[in-house]
Scaffold this motif. Structure first.
Motif, PDB file in Angstrom:
ATOM      1  N   LYS A 130       0.838  -1.202   0.000  1.00 54.57           N
ATOM      2  CA  LYS A 130       0.000   0.000   0.000  1.00 54.57           C
ATOM      3  C   LYS A 130       0.879   1.262   0.000  1.00 54.57           C
ATOM      4  O   LYS A 130       2.034   1.222   0.433  1.00 54.57           O
ATOM      5  CB  LYS A 130      -0.933   0.010   1.206  1.00 54.57           C
ATOM      6  CG  LYS A 130      -1.966  -1.114   1.187  1.00 54.57           C
ATOM      7  CD  LYS A 130      -2.940  -0.996   2.346  1.00 54.57           C
ATOM      8  CE  LYS A 130      -3.987  -2.098   2.288  1.00 54.57           C
ATOM      9  NZ  LYS A 130      -4.845  -1.971   1.092  1.00 54.57           N
ATOM     10  N   TYR A 131       0.303   2.361  -0.476  1.00 54.03           N
ATOM     11  CA  TYR A 131       1.024   3.628  -0.522  1.00 54.03           C
ATOM     12  C   TYR A 131       0.770   4.410   0.760  1.00 54.03           C
ATOM     13  O   TYR A 131      -0.382   4.566   1.180  1.00 54.03           O
ATOM     14  CB  TYR A 131       0.596   4.428  -1.759  1.00 54.03           C
ATOM     15  CG  TYR A 131       0.940   3.696  -3.040  1.00 54.03           C
ATOM     16  CD1 TYR A 131       2.235   3.712  -3.544  1.00 54.03           C
ATOM     17  CD2 TYR A 131      -0.029   2.945  -3.720  1.00 54.03           C
ATOM     18  CE1 TYR A 131       2.559   3.025  -4.703  1.00 54.03           C
ATOM     19  CE2 TYR A 131       0.293   2.258  -4.873  1.00 54.03           C
ATOM     20  CZ  TYR A 131       1.584   2.292  -5.358  1.00 54.03           C
ATOM     21  OH  TYR A 131       1.910   1.595  -6.499  1.00 54.03           O
ATOM     22  N   VAL A 132       1.860   4.896   1.350  1.00 50.27           N
ATOM     23  CA  VAL A 132       1.806   5.559   2.649  1.00 50.27           C
ATOM     24  C   VAL A 132       2.304   6.988   2.496  1.00 50.27           C
ATOM     25  O   VAL A 132       3.361   7.231   1.899  1.00 50.27           O
ATOM     26  CB  VAL A 132       2.660   4.807   3.687  1.00 50.27           C
ATOM     27  CG1 VAL A 132       2.617   5.521   5.030  1.00 50.27           C
ATOM     28  CG2 VAL A 132       2.187   3.359   3.817  1.00 50.27           C
ATOM     29  N   LYS A 133       1.577   7.925   3.057  1.00 52.42           N
ATOM     30  CA  LYS A 133       1.939   9.333   2.959  1.00 52.42           C
ATOM     31  C   LYS A 133       3.270   9.596   3.662  1.00 52.42           C
ATOM     32  O   LYS A 133       3.498   9.119   4.771  1.00 52.42           O
ATOM     33  CB  LYS A 133       0.839  10.202   3.568  1.00 52.42           C
ATOM     34  CG  LYS A 133       0.997  11.694   3.316  1.00 52.42           C
ATOM     35  CD  LYS A 133      -0.217  12.465   3.837  1.00 52.42           C
ATOM     36  CE  LYS A 133      -0.115  13.949   3.546  1.00 52.42           C
ATOM     37  NZ  LYS A 133      -1.312  14.695   4.028  1.00 52.42           N
ATOM     38  N   ALA A 134       4.155  10.374   2.991  1.00 48.56           N
ATOM     39  CA  ALA A 134       5.457  10.724   3.554  1.00 48.56           C
ATOM     40  C   ALA A 134       5.685  12.214   3.349  1.00 48.56           C
ATOM     41  O   ALA A 134       6.472  12.629   2.491  1.00 48.56           O
ATOM     42  CB  ALA A 134       6.559   9.903   2.892  1.00 48.56           C
ATOM     43  N   PRO A 135       5.009  13.060   4.125  1.00 52.14           N
ATOM     44  CA  PRO A 135       5.020  14.508   3.883  1.00 52.14           C
ATOM     45  C   PRO A 135       6.336  15.186   4.238  1.00 52.14           C
ATOM     46  O   PRO A 135       6.515  16.370   3.948  1.00 52.14           O
ATOM     47  CB  PRO A 135       3.893  15.010   4.787  1.00 52.14           C
ATOM     48  CG  PRO A 135       3.830  14.014   5.900  1.00 52.14           C
ATOM     49  CD  PRO A 135       4.156  12.691   5.269  1.00 52.14           C
ATOM     50  N   GLN A 136       7.267  14.484   4.855  1.00 45.59           N
ATOM     51  CA  GLN A 136       8.520  15.107   5.292  1.00 45.59           C
ATOM     52  C   GLN A 136       9.527  15.291   4.161  1.00 45.59           C
ATOM     53  O   GLN A 136      10.534  15.969   4.339  1.00 45.59           O
ATOM     54  CB  GLN A 136       9.158  14.286   6.414  1.00 45.59           C
ATOM     55  CG  GLN A 136       9.635  12.887   6.042  1.00 45.59           C
ATOM     56  CD  GLN A 136       8.571  11.829   6.214  1.00 45.59           C
ATOM     57  OE1 GLN A 136       7.410  12.028   5.856  1.00 45.59           O
ATOM     58  NE2 GLN A 136       8.962  10.685   6.769  1.00 45.59           N
ATOM     59  N   TRP A 137       9.258  14.697   2.981  1.00 48.16           N
ATOM     60  CA  TRP A 137      10.235  14.744   1.893  1.00 48.16           C
ATOM     61  C   TRP A 137       9.766  15.667   0.774  1.00 48.16           C
ATOM     62  O   TRP A 137       8.593  15.665   0.402  1.00 48.16           O
ATOM     63  CB  TRP A 137      10.490  13.341   1.337  1.00 48.16           C
ATOM     64  CG  TRP A 137      10.785  12.310   2.382  1.00 48.16           C
ATOM     65  CD1 TRP A 137      10.122  11.140   2.587  1.00 48.16           C
ATOM     66  CD2 TRP A 137      11.820  12.357   3.371  1.00 48.16           C
ATOM     67  NE1 TRP A 137      10.668  10.453   3.639  1.00 48.16           N
ATOM     68  CE2 TRP A 137      11.715  11.179   4.145  1.00 48.16           C
ATOM     69  CE3 TRP A 137      12.820  13.282   3.678  1.00 48.16           C
ATOM     70  CZ2 TRP A 137      12.576  10.912   5.203  1.00 48.16           C
ATOM     71  CZ3 TRP A 137      13.675  13.009   4.745  1.00 48.16           C
ATOM     72  CH2 TRP A 137      13.554  11.835   5.484  1.00 48.16           C
ATOM     73  N   SER A 138      10.710  16.427   0.224  1.00 43.51           N
ATOM     74  CA  SER A 138      10.396  17.313  -0.900  1.00 43.51           C
ATOM     75  C   SER A 138      10.666  16.640  -2.241  1.00 43.51           C
ATOM     76  O   SER A 138       9.996  16.917  -3.230  1.00 43.51           O
ATOM     77  CB  SER A 138      11.216  18.599  -0.816  1.00 43.51           C
ATOM     78  OG  SER A 138      12.598  18.325  -0.930  1.00 43.51           O
ATOM     79  N   ILE A 139      11.679  15.765  -2.290  1.00 43.48           N
ATOM     80  CA  ILE A 139      12.054  15.043  -3.504  1.00 43.48           C
ATOM     81  C   ILE A 139      12.360  13.605  -3.117  1.00 43.48           C
ATOM     82  O   ILE A 139      13.065  13.351  -2.124  1.00 43.48           O
ATOM     83  CB  ILE A 139      13.287  15.670  -4.190  1.00 43.48           C
ATOM     84  CG1 ILE A 139      12.989  17.095  -4.635  1.00 43.48           C
ATOM     85  CG2 ILE A 139      13.746  14.819  -5.375  1.00 43.48           C
ATOM     86  CD1 ILE A 139      11.981  17.217  -5.765  1.00 43.48           C
ATOM     87  N   VAL A 140      11.855  12.648  -3.916  1.00 44.74           N
ATOM     88  CA  VAL A 140      12.104  11.228  -3.682  1.00 44.74           C
ATOM     89  C   VAL A 140      12.482  10.569  -5.004  1.00 44.74           C
ATOM     90  O   VAL A 140      11.801  10.752  -6.016  1.00 44.74           O
ATOM     91  CB  VAL A 140      10.861  10.517  -3.101  1.00 44.74           C
ATOM     92  CG1 VAL A 140      11.104   9.011  -2.989  1.00 44.74           C
ATOM     93  CG2 VAL A 140      10.498  11.094  -1.736  1.00 44.74           C
ATOM     94  N   ALA A 141      13.573   9.797  -5.003  1.00 46.04           N
ATOM     95  CA  ALA A 141      13.941   8.945  -6.138  1.00 46.04           C
ATOM     96  C   ALA A 141      14.078   7.527  -5.602  1.00 46.04           C
ATOM     97  O   ALA A 141      14.743   7.306  -4.589  1.00 46.04           O
ATOM     98  CB  ALA A 141      15.251   9.410  -6.764  1.00 46.04           C
ATOM     99  N   VAL A 142      13.444   6.562  -6.277  1.00 47.24           N
ATOM    100  CA  VAL A 142      13.434   5.176  -5.802  1.00 47.24           C
ATOM    101  C   VAL A 142      14.422   4.355  -6.620  1.00 47.24           C
ATOM    102  O   VAL A 142      14.401   4.387  -7.857  1.00 47.24           O
ATOM    103  CB  VAL A 142      12.026   4.571  -5.884  1.00 47.24           C
ATOM    104  CG1 VAL A 142      12.030   3.131  -5.374  1.00 47.24           C
ATOM    105  CG2 VAL A 142      11.045   5.414  -5.074  1.00 47.24           C
ATOM    106  N   ALA A 143      15.273   3.604  -5.927  1.00 48.95           N
ATOM    107  CA  ALA A 143      16.290   2.794  -6.593  1.00 48.95           C
ATOM    108  C   ALA A 143      15.672   1.541  -7.197  1.00 48.95           C
ATOM    109  O   ALA A 143      14.640   1.055  -6.726  1.00 48.95           O
ATOM    110  CB  ALA A 143      17.373   2.401  -5.588  1.00 48.95           C
ATOM    111  N   PRO A 144      16.298   0.995  -8.250  1.00 47.10           N
ATOM    112  CA  PRO A 144      15.861  -0.307  -8.775  1.00 47.10           C
ATOM    113  C   PRO A 144      15.816  -1.342  -7.649  1.00 47.10           C
ATOM    114  O   PRO A 144      16.718  -1.406  -6.811  1.00 47.10           O
ATOM    115  CB  PRO A 144      16.943  -0.644  -9.801  1.00 47.10           C
ATOM    116  CG  PRO A 144      17.495   0.671 -10.224  1.00 47.10           C
ATOM    117  CD  PRO A 144      17.443   1.538  -8.991  1.00 47.10           C
TER     118      PRO A 144
END
Length: 411
Positions: A130-144
């Motif tokens: 499930k998708y969980v809110k993470a309001p503390q981050w301005s930019i997110v990049a997800v690794a392979p």
């Protein structure tokens, strides 16, 4: 109704004749290209042992053949769809790629003429799907592999980069930087992280006199890039002068206020879009020296988020709209030959023949902004819905409407 019947019905629905798009569709296509941020979307081939050492692939969910599935869920041959969910609550995936996160932009006004385009992220919890809110981050990049994410805190440019464990939600390590960072992107093998540096927040917006809409603050304050080794956290910074400077032999040209850097698929070059430049893109070596366009990258289009296929033989191209009321091109990376495929905007490669795209559905000619995620295949006129429709933002298409934006990664 079993899974096969659900999938067949979805395909039949999408294969039905659809009415033409509204008269504003051409303007919409141009607006998308002008507003496009260089959001690098990871859609890479099967993970190598090196990738596993950095970010072990998340285990696939159980087939669930004994589960009682909620209405609207489609799961077959690597497809996990939730056509009734927008924004999605549960994992969306197809082939080698998955929706690893999404964010909702919001234009926060600072004054009558100044604002900041801020993002609120929702990250996939690999344990629950499930998708969980993470309001503390301005930019997110997800690794392979979707085990690790690189994150920046709210104030941009940031003075440190966090490496977040997606399973625990905790930052395992911080990388401190001397030049403020506001953009992040992993290499296709997961070993390297490219961080774009800016002198100011690239998401600042201004409202020009006499205008009702917001636009990025000009000129861009981009200063250069770091290339970090993910395992050790070590890296170096390279300065990149803005277009028009004497050190910019690729030709002067306007770039967006946010125009992030990324690694090419083979990891040999850094590249970024240059919307008004001679060739629409620029390349550098890993030390920051300008480089010629690699032969296999000459058809790469910075404004099309899917970029090149896992094999590198094809490149996702621009909007076509010839064979179907919404369609796009895929381009042979060696010859430039074009093939038309369903889909309004190509977002990520699921494999070498199949892509995830935005598209408008049956009856959606009322607005070209009424889109949902779909799965499209080269050589097929059918598409499979993956998500529900985003809300219509036709009256406010400047990225401040609060519509969710996908972040894909290899699973």
């Amino acid at each position: 109704m079993n899974v096969e019947e659900l999938l067949r019905d979805a395909l039949r629905e999408q294969a039905a004749e659809q009415p033409p798009a509204g008269p504003g569709f051409a303007d919409w296509v141009l607006a998308v290209r002008r507003r496009r941020r260089n959001r690098r979307l990871a859609s890479v081939a099967a993970a190598t042992a090196a990738v596993v050492a950095v970010a072990v692939a998340v285990p696939l969910l159980d087939s669930g053949k004994d589960d009682v599935r909620p209405s609207g869920v489609v799961e077959q041959k690597g497809v996990k769809a939730h056509p009734s969910q927008s924004p999605p609550r549960d994992l969306i995936a197809a082939g080698n790629t998955a929706l690893a996160a999404y964010y909702v932009p919001n234009m926060v006004k600072r004054s009558a003429t100044e604002a900041v385009d801020e993002r609120t992220y929702w990250l996939l919890d690999p344990k629950t799907g499930k998708y969980v809110k993470a309001p503390q981050w301005s930019i997110v990049a997800v690794a392979p592999g979707m085990k690790t994410a690189a994150v920046l805190e709210k104030t941009l440019p940031a003075s440190r980069i966090g490496l977040l464990d997606l399973a625990t939600g905790k930052v395992e390590r911080w990388i401190t930087v001397d030049h403020g960072v506001a953009g992040l992107d992993f290499s296709h093998d997961g070993r390297k992280l490219v961080a774009t540096t800016y002198g100011e927040n690239p998401d600042q917006a201004v409202k020009p006199k006499g205008s009702d809409g917001w636009m990025g603050k000009e000129p861009s304050s981009r200063t250069g890039f770091y290339v970090f080794d993910v395992a050790s956290g070590k890296g170096s910074w390279s300065e990149v002068k803005l277009a028009g400077d004497a050190s910019d032999p690729m030709g002067a040209g306007f770039i967006n206020s946010r125009q992030d850097f990324a690694l090419t698929r083979d990891g040999r070059y850094i590249w970024a879009g240059n919307p008004m430049g001679n060739i629409g893109k620029q390349f550098w070596d890993l030390a920051g020296a300008a480089a010629a366009v690699p032969d296999n990258e000459k058809y790469l289009d910075w404004s099309v988020e899917a970029l090149d296929s896992p094999s590198g033989e094809l490149v996702a191209g621009a909007f076509a709209g010839k064979k179907w009321h919404t369609s796009s091109y895929v381009v042979d990376s060696a010859t430039g030959a074009k093939t038309e495929i369903r889909g309004q905007q190509l977002l990520a490669w699921a494999d070498d023949r199949t892509l995830v795209a935005w598209d408008i559905g049956k009856g959606a000619n009322e607005s070209e902004y009424h889109q949902r995620l779909v799965l499209v295949t080269i050589g097929s006129d059918k598409e499979v819905p993956l998500s529900g429709f985003r809300k219509d933002s036709g009256t406010n298409p400047d990225n401040s409407s609060g519509r969710w934006e996908p972040v894909f990664a290899e699973r």
